[in-house]
Write a protein that holds these residues in place. Structure first.
Motif: not given
Length: 97
Positions: A2-4, A7
């Motif tokens: 997952p990327t930032l 999140y």
């Protein structure tokens, strides 16, 4: 992985649920006559609005195609917190002079 952005979206999704719960519990604990005293909807109406808004925040997501329902839930909860809650506190506190 997952990327930032994923999140951040998850953080926003989870951060607003306690706000909705707070609004619902606050409406639940107020006297019914205070709602009519401030010229707003009745207590059952606000319980439905804040409860439905909280349910929308919990069921729908900020990051996908259900964002419209999520935003509607957030707006409903924030209207209670920003507009109704301060007036309820003021009318129940009474005149302090």
């Amino acid at each position: 992985m997952p990327t930032l952005a994923v999140y951040i979206i998850l953080g926003i999704d989870w951060a607003v649920i306690p706000v909705g719960v707070f609004a619902f519990v606050h409406a639940l604990l107020q006297r019914a006559d205070a709602f009519t005293a401030i010229d707003r909807l009745t207590k059952p109406a606000w319980l439905g609005i804040t409860g439905g808004g909280t349910a929308a925040l919990a069921l729908f997501s900020f990051g996908d195609y259900t964002i419209m329902f999520w935003i509607a839930g957030l707006v409903a909860v924030l209207v209670y917190i920003v507009d109704v809650r301060p007036k309820l506190i003021e009318v129940q506190r009474g005149n302090r002079w």
